[in-house]
Write a protein that holds these residues in place. Structure first.
Motif, short mmCIF file in Angstrom:
data_model
loop_
_atom_site.label_atom_id
_atom_site.label_comp_id
_atom_site.label_asym_id
_atom_site.label_seq_id
_atom_site.Cartn_x
_atom_site.Cartn_y
_atom_site.Cartn_z
N GLN A 149 0.83 -1.21 0.00
CA GLN A 149 0.00 0.00 0.00
C GLN A 149 0.87 1.25 0.00
O GLN A 149 0.63 2.19 -0.77
N GLY A 150 1.88 1.26 0.86
CA GLY A 150 2.78 2.41 0.91
C GLY A 150 3.55 2.57 -0.39
O GLY A 150 3.76 3.69 -0.86
N ALA A 151 3.97 1.44 -0.96
CA ALA A 151 4.72 1.49 -2.22
C ALA A 151 3.87 2.03 -3.35
O ALA A 151 4.34 2.78 -4.21
N LYS A 152 2.60 1.67 -3.36
CA LYS A 152 1.69 2.18 -4.39
C LYS A 152 1.55 3.70 -4.28
O LYS A 152 1.50 4.41 -5.28
N ALA A 153 1.48 4.18 -3.04
CA ALA A 153 1.36 5.63 -2.82
C ALA A 153 2.63 6.34 -3.27
O ALA A 153 2.57 7.40 -3.91
N ILE A 154 3.78 5.75 -2.96
CA ILE A 154 5.05 6.33 -3.38
C ILE A 154 5.13 6.34 -4.91
O ILE A 154 5.58 7.31 -5.52
N GLY A 155 4.70 5.25 -5.52
CA GLY A 155 4.71 5.17 -6.97
C GLY A 155 3.87 6.27 -7.61
O GLY A 155 4.29 6.92 -8.58
#
Length: 225
Positions: free
Chosen positions: A83-89
């Motif tokens: 979830q955090g990685a998707k937001a960073i992406g």
């Protein structure tokens, strides 16, 4: 963290801030994210090892979408997950200044890696990305060999586990347990495809991700382009 964040909103001189391993947590991560929205001078932020999780990472990612000064960000060891990685992406798709990003040891998995890869296809500024030890290969924990279907359970053998095709990454031990990785390396394949069109990334760390032969070949082929 809340008091510090409040100070960051109005501070006009601090350029580098190291908050590594301070148990800031998700709420603190959110506060720091809010501070980054208004800060116009901070260029380097180290938030490594603060257990900010997906919530804190998302807040910081949302701030990055509008931040025009931060060039170096360390979010290593924060359990941001996919979830955090998707937001960073999503943030990387529009951010035009961040050059160095450390996401080491964050359990982003294959799905999170694919989200970062999608951003890399269009990002024109990020030059250094650390994705070390994120289980991009989708390795399981130890599971009972008896729960796995397949003629061979040696390392490299293709098997079926819970309806999914997987590959043995660690053979059966004395307890009758083994480990598996995804047969199709969607995360690293997405990164490889991104590398084919990305013209600015000069440093990429994919160490300790169990990407296997398929992933290694994909990265090698991408580097030929």
């Amino acid at each position: 963290a809340a008091a510090l964040a409040s100070a960051l909103r109005v501070n006009g001189v601090l350029k580098k801030l190291n908050l590594c391993e301070n148990r800031i947590g998700p709420k603190g991560g959110v506060a720091i994210g809010e501070a980054l929205r208004g800060n116009e001078v901070l260029t380097s932020l180290n938030m490594g090892g603060n257990e900010i999780g997906p919530t804190g990472a998302t807040a910081i990612a949302e701030a990055l979408q509008g931040n025009e000064v931060l060039t170096k960000l360390n979010l290593a060891n924060n359990a941001i997950g996919r979830q955090g990685a998707k937001a960073i992406g999503k943030a990387l798709e529009v951010n035009g200044v961040l050059k160095t990003l450390n996401l080491r040891y964050n359990k982003i998995g294959s799905e999170g890696a694919a989200a970062i890869a999608e951003a890399l296809r269009g990002n024109g500024v990020l030059t250094d990305l650390n994705l070390l030890d994120n289980n991009i290969g989708g390795e399981t924990g130890y599971i009972k060999a008896s729960e796995v279907e397949g003629e061979s359970k040696e390392v490299g053998a293709t098997v079926i586990y819970q309806g999914r095709e997987m590959v043995v990454s660690k053979g059966v031990d004395s307890d009758g347990d083994l480990k598996l990785v995804d047969a199709v390396q969607t995360g690293v394949l997405a990164i490889a495809k991104a590398l084919e069109v990305n013209g600015v990334l000069t440093t990429l760390n994919l160490g300790r991700n169990k990407i296997g032969d398929e992933g290694g070949v994909a990265i090698a082929e991408a580097l030929r382009v």
